[in-house]
Design a protein around this motif. Structure first.
Motif, PDB file in Angstrom:
ATOM      1  N   ALA A  61       0.824  -1.215   0.000  1.00 26.37           N
ATOM      2  CA  ALA A  61       0.000   0.000   0.000  1.00 26.37           C
ATOM      3  C   ALA A  61       0.851   1.254   0.000  1.00 26.37           C
ATOM      4  O   ALA A  61       0.451   2.302  -0.536  1.00 26.37           O
ATOM      5  N   ASP A  62       2.044   1.186   0.573  1.00 24.79           N
ATOM      6  CA  ASP A  62       2.933   2.345   0.622  1.00 24.79           C
ATOM      7  C   ASP A  62       3.492   2.703  -0.758  1.00 24.79           C
ATOM      8  O   ASP A  62       4.076   3.778  -0.924  1.00 24.79           O
ATOM      9  N   HIS A  63       3.332   1.814  -1.733  1.00 25.19           N
ATOM     10  CA  HIS A  63       3.882   2.034  -3.073  1.00 25.19           C
ATOM     11  C   HIS A  63       2.827   2.519  -4.069  1.00 25.19           C
ATOM     12  O   HIS A  63       3.145   2.749  -5.237  1.00 25.19           O
ATOM     13  N   LEU A  64       1.606   2.676  -3.617  1.00 29.81           N
ATOM     14  CA  LEU A  64       0.547   3.088  -4.527  1.00 29.81           C
ATOM     15  C   LEU A  64       0.816   4.454  -5.146  1.00 29.81           C
ATOM     16  O   LEU A  64       0.520   4.691  -6.324  1.00 29.81           O
ATOM     17  N   THR A  66       3.669   5.806  -5.912  1.00 28.28           N
ATOM     18  CA  THR A  66       4.654   5.667  -6.991  1.00 28.28           C
ATOM     19  C   THR A  66       3.998   5.150  -8.259  1.00 28.28           C
ATOM     20  O   THR A  66       4.277   5.633  -9.368  1.00 28.28           O
ATOM     21  N   LEU A  67       3.109   4.172  -8.124  1.00 28.86           N
ATOM     22  CA  LEU A  67       2.410   3.636  -9.284  1.00 28.86           C
ATOM     23  C   LEU A  67       1.479   4.672  -9.893  1.00 28.86           C
ATOM     24  O   LEU A  67       1.380   4.798 -11.121  1.00 28.86           O
ATOM     25  N   LYS A  68       0.821   5.429  -9.046  1.00 28.87           N
ATOM     26  CA  LYS A  68      -0.060   6.489  -9.558  1.00 28.87           C
ATOM     27  C   LYS A  68       0.743   7.530 -10.328  1.00 28.87           C
ATOM     28  O   LYS A  68       0.314   8.010 -11.388  1.00 28.87           O
ATOM     29  N   ASP A  69       1.923   7.876  -9.824  1.00 24.23           N
ATOM     30  CA  ASP A  69       2.786   8.837 -10.518  1.00 24.23           C
ATOM     31  C   ASP A  69       3.214   8.320 -11.894  1.00 24.23           C
ATOM     32  O   ASP A  69       3.506   9.112 -12.792  1.00 24.23           O
ATOM     33  N   MET A  70       3.268   6.994 -12.049  1.00 19.36           N
ATOM     34  CA  MET A  70       3.623   6.397 -13.339  1.00 19.36           C
ATOM     35  C   MET A  70       2.445   6.391 -14.308  1.00 19.36           C
ATOM     36  O   MET A  70       2.596   5.987 -15.454  1.00 19.36           O
ATOM     37  N   GLY A  71       1.273   6.793 -13.841  1.00 17.36           N
ATOM     38  CA  GLY A  71       0.096   6.762 -14.696  1.00 17.36           C
ATOM     39  C   GLY A  71      -0.673   5.463 -14.635  1.00 17.36           C
ATOM     40  O   GLY A  71      -1.664   5.284 -15.348  1.00 17.36           O
ATOM     41  N   ILE A  72      -0.226   4.537 -13.779  1.00 17.90           N
ATOM     42  CA  ILE A  72      -0.972   3.289 -13.591  1.00 17.90           C
ATOM     43  C   ILE A  72      -2.309   3.611 -12.931  1.00 17.90           C
ATOM     44  O   ILE A  72      -2.369   4.374 -11.970  1.00 17.90           O
ATOM     45  N   ASN A  73      -3.374   3.016 -13.439  1.00 16.18           N
ATOM     46  CA  ASN A  73      -4.689   3.270 -12.832  1.00 16.18           C
ATOM     47  C   ASN A  73      -5.505   1.995 -12.614  1.00 16.18           C
ATOM     48  O   ASN A  73      -6.636   2.058 -12.131  1.00 16.18           O
ATOM     49  N   THR A  74      -4.931   0.838 -12.970  1.00 11.44           N
ATOM     50  CA  THR A  74      -5.635  -0.429 -12.783  1.00 11.44           C
ATOM     51  C   THR A  74      -4.649  -1.473 -12.273  1.00 11.44           C
ATOM     52  O   THR A  74      -3.590  -1.673 -12.883  1.00 11.44           O
ATOM     53  N   LEU A  75      -4.976  -2.120 -11.161  1.00  9.32           N
ATOM     54  CA  LEU A  75      -4.091  -3.096 -10.529  1.00  9.32           C
ATOM     55  C   LEU A  75      -4.655  -4.497 -10.691  1.00  9.32           C
ATOM     56  O   LEU A  75      -5.817  -4.755 -10.343  1.00  9.32           O
ATOM     57  N   PHE A 126      -7.590   4.159  -8.440  1.00  7.79           N
ATOM     58  CA  PHE A 126      -7.277   2.881  -9.078  1.00  7.79           C
ATOM     59  C   PHE A 126      -8.531   2.014  -9.189  1.00  7.79           C
ATOM     60  O   PHE A 126      -9.452   2.114  -8.370  1.00  7.79           O
ATOM     61  N   HIS A 127      -8.543   1.130 -10.175  1.00  8.55           N
ATOM     62  CA  HIS A 127      -9.456   0.000 -10.189  1.00  8.55           C
ATOM     63  C   HIS A 127      -8.640  -1.234  -9.808  1.00  8.55           C
ATOM     64  O   HIS A 127      -7.435  -1.291 -10.053  1.00  8.55           O
ATOM     65  N   VAL A 128      -9.318  -2.220  -9.215  1.00 11.98           N
ATOM     66  CA  VAL A 128      -8.619  -3.380  -8.662  1.00 11.98           C
ATOM     67  C   VAL A 128      -9.218  -4.661  -9.229  1.00 11.98           C
ATOM     68  O   VAL A 128     -10.433  -4.872  -9.190  1.00 11.98           O
ATOM     69  N   MET A 129      -8.329  -5.526  -9.753  1.00 10.98           N
ATOM     70  CA  MET A 129      -8.743  -6.796 -10.314  1.00 10.98           C
ATOM     71  C   MET A 129      -8.044  -7.944  -9.609  1.00 10.98           C
ATOM     72  O   MET A 129      -6.884  -7.820  -9.210  1.00 10.98           O
ATOM     73  N   LEU A 130      -8.755  -9.046  -9.479  1.00 12.21           N
ATOM     74  CA  LEU A 130      -8.183 -10.250  -8.881  1.00 12.21           C
ATOM     75  C   LEU A 130      -7.909 -11.298  -9.954  1.00 12.21           C
ATOM     76  O   LEU A 130      -8.658 -11.428 -10.921  1.00 12.21           O
ATOM     77  N   ASP A 131      -6.844 -12.045  -9.755  1.00 12.91           N
ATOM     78  CA  ASP A 131      -6.536 -13.202 -10.577  1.00 12.91           C
ATOM     79  C   ASP A 131      -7.409 -14.353 -10.085  1.00 12.91           C
ATOM     80  O   ASP A 131      -7.417 -14.662  -8.888  1.00 12.91           O
ATOM     81  N   TRP A 132      -8.161 -14.992 -10.989  1.00 12.13           N
ATOM     82  CA  TRP A 132      -9.076 -16.047 -10.577  1.00 12.13           C
ATOM     83  C   TRP A 132      -8.709 -17.363 -11.252  1.00 12.13           C
ATOM     84  O   TRP A 132      -8.516 -17.416 -12.468  1.00 12.13           O
ATOM     85  N   VAL A 133      -8.626 -18.432 -10.433  1.00 11.78           N
ATOM     86  CA  VAL A 133      -8.191 -19.747 -10.918  1.00 11.78           C
ATOM     87  C   VAL A 133      -9.387 -20.690 -10.857  1.00 11.78           C
ATOM     88  O   VAL A 133      -9.698 -21.244  -9.810  1.00 11.78           O
ATOM     89  N   ALA A 134     -10.058 -20.883 -11.985  1.00 15.95           N
ATOM     90  CA  ALA A 134     -11.291 -21.672 -12.000  1.00 15.95           C
ATOM     91  C   ALA A 134     -11.110 -23.066 -12.579  1.00 15.95           C
ATOM     92  O   ALA A 134     -12.004 -23.905 -12.435  1.00 15.95           O
TER      93      ALA A 134
END
Length: 458
Positions: A61-64, A66-75, A126-134
């Motif tokens: 969470a402390d690195h969010l 830095t990612l926002k500064d890079m223009g990242i908006n979806t995790l 940010f938007h947040v996505m989970l990896d799903w193993v079905a």
């Protein structure tokens, strides 16, 4: 509305995005729609275990910022669930050997920690996505003993997926309607309780398409979600008819690797652009957890000379760009998959944070570059040179022109007179691993330097 992409000079993109809503079905006329926010999404794959020393939700969470500064908006978080111990591969096991779909791996923290992380990310935009193993579970999953009929069996014994080399997981039986129902309920749990915005679905081609359609309809009744299919090489394009919005542009990635090695010419790119005849767009990338761990690093694949041009291409071609953890420093290390192997953020081969930030801004600020733009026109241009890849993306009165010399050699035989007028504004340019905002219009140039590129607006 369907999209037909013909791999000729002019390609119309039509993905039919709906208006943004926090709670509505995404289906219209029998076609699923990606949420409107995906138009400007810049995706980042989070390898939580290796991202920080502790590998926890709280430290990440402390690195969010830095990612926002890079223009990242979806995790996109690789699987956060507990990992099975029985038949475990490696010391810590694979994230994809899930022992409980409704819990989090204690290695990462608690469910409360994860909720706090998601809330903070959402508050920051940010938007947040989970990896799903079905396709399978780990051998410790409660379903193994409680519902053995939910698994594929031979001679009365539950088996691993055939011919995959995955002994640490048990293959699920999608003939079981009860299992399907519970799997969907588990997915809905993370949407309703944690406000997850979507899923990247592992080995989606191993699961029947009608299950994914069933799941998508159920999830969209809760929230308008985004679905990414791991579909390497287009193995299950039928899943894109309704269930998924995006799949991997694996063929493009492989082609870019070969171009960087000087084994292919840039004109081959046009063969591997999306051909989907439906409401979808590709995920374009230069790295991910699989190729990094088992094939090559981003630096091995591209090196410092071609990497800026290749990154620029990923951000400007139709689709959504994806960056894997440590790509921003061109980390030349195969990050271990089943052991603790913390990324050493001091040992990158370069610092590409500013580059990613600039490309993210160009993508999000210019409507022709948005993913899923229903009225965009994409056109591949002929510069008279197989090493030069040029294209335009137009929307209403705005046109973005991109010109790339994807070669380690200077090119002098080309014709830009049919592409440029000389009056275009250069937004971004680069050559031989260096790059800058702006630059001279290449209209009058009689040569293009190795790995040079220009992003212009008309």
């Amino acid at each position: 509305m369907k999209r037909v992409m013909a791999l000729v000079l002019t390609v119309a993109l039509a993905t039919g995005l709906t208006a943004c809503s926090t709670q509505k079905p995404a289906e219209e006329d029998g076609v699923s729609k990606a949420p409107e926010w995906t138009a400007t999404a810049v995706l980042y794959e989070v390898n939580l275990r290796q991202y920080t020393t502790s590998g926890t939700f709280n430290e990440f969470a402390d690195h969010l910022e830095t990612l926002k500064d890079m223009g990242i908006n979806t995790l996109w978080f690789m699987p956060i669930h507990p990992i099975s111990v029985t038949n475990r591969s490696g010391k810590l096991g694979s994230f994809y050997s899930v022992s409980d779909y409704r819990e989090v791996n204690p290695e990462f923290g608690t469910k409360e920690d994860f909720k706090a992380l998601v809330d903070k990310a959402h508050d920051m935009g940010f938007h947040v996505m989970l990896d799903w193993v079905a396709n399978h579970t780990g051998w410790d999953h409660p379903w193994i003993t409680e519902h053995p009929d939910w698994y594929t069996q031979e001679d009365g014994q539950i088996i691993s997926p055939k011919n995959m080399g995955w002994p640490d997981v048990a293959d699920l039986n999608y003939d079981s309607q009860a299992m399907r129902t519970e799997m969907i309920e588990c997915m809905k749990y993370w949407v309703t309780e944690y406000d997850i915005d979507g899923f990247r679905c592992d080995y989606a081609s191993g699961v029947p398409a009608d299950f994914w359609e069933q799941a998508r309809r159920a999830l969209d009744k809760v929230k308008d979600i985004y679905m990414i299919e791991e579909d390497l090489g287009g193995l299950a394009a039928s899943n894109l008819d309704y269930a998924f919005d995006t799949n991997y542009n694996t063929k493009l990635y492989e082609t870019l690797v070969e171009i960087a090695k000087d084994n292919k010419t840039a004109d081959k790119i046009k063969l591997y652009l999306s051909k989907d005849e439906n409401n979808t767009f590709s995920m374009n990338y230069l790295d991910n957890h699989d190729v990094n761990a088992y094939d090559r690093t981003i630096y091995t694949a591209f090196g410092s000379e071609s990497l800026p041009a290749m990154m620029s291409l990923v951000f400007t071609l139709p689709g959504i760009p994806m960056v894997y953890s440590s790509d921003e420093i061109a980390y030349d290390h195969n990050i271990a998959f089943m052991e603790k192997d913390t990324i050493d953020w001091t040992k990158g081969q370069g610092d590409y944070r500013d580059l990613i930030s600039t490309l993210s801004k160009i993508k999000t600020d210019n409507a022709p570059l948005h993913a899923g733009n229903t009225d965009e026109v994409f056109e591949v241009l002929d510069a008279g040179n197989k090493n030069i890849f040029a294209f335009t993306r137009s929307y209403k009165d705005s046109t973005i022109i991109c010109i790339y010399n994807l070669s380690k050699r200077q090119q002098s035989e080309f014709d830009l007179s049919q592409i440029l007028t000389g009056d275009e504004e250069v937004l971004f340019s680069g050559v031989n691993g260096a790059y800058q905002e702006g630059g001279d219009n290449p209209f009058a140039r009689d040569n293009l330097d190795p790995w040079s590129f220009y992003i212009l607006v008309r």
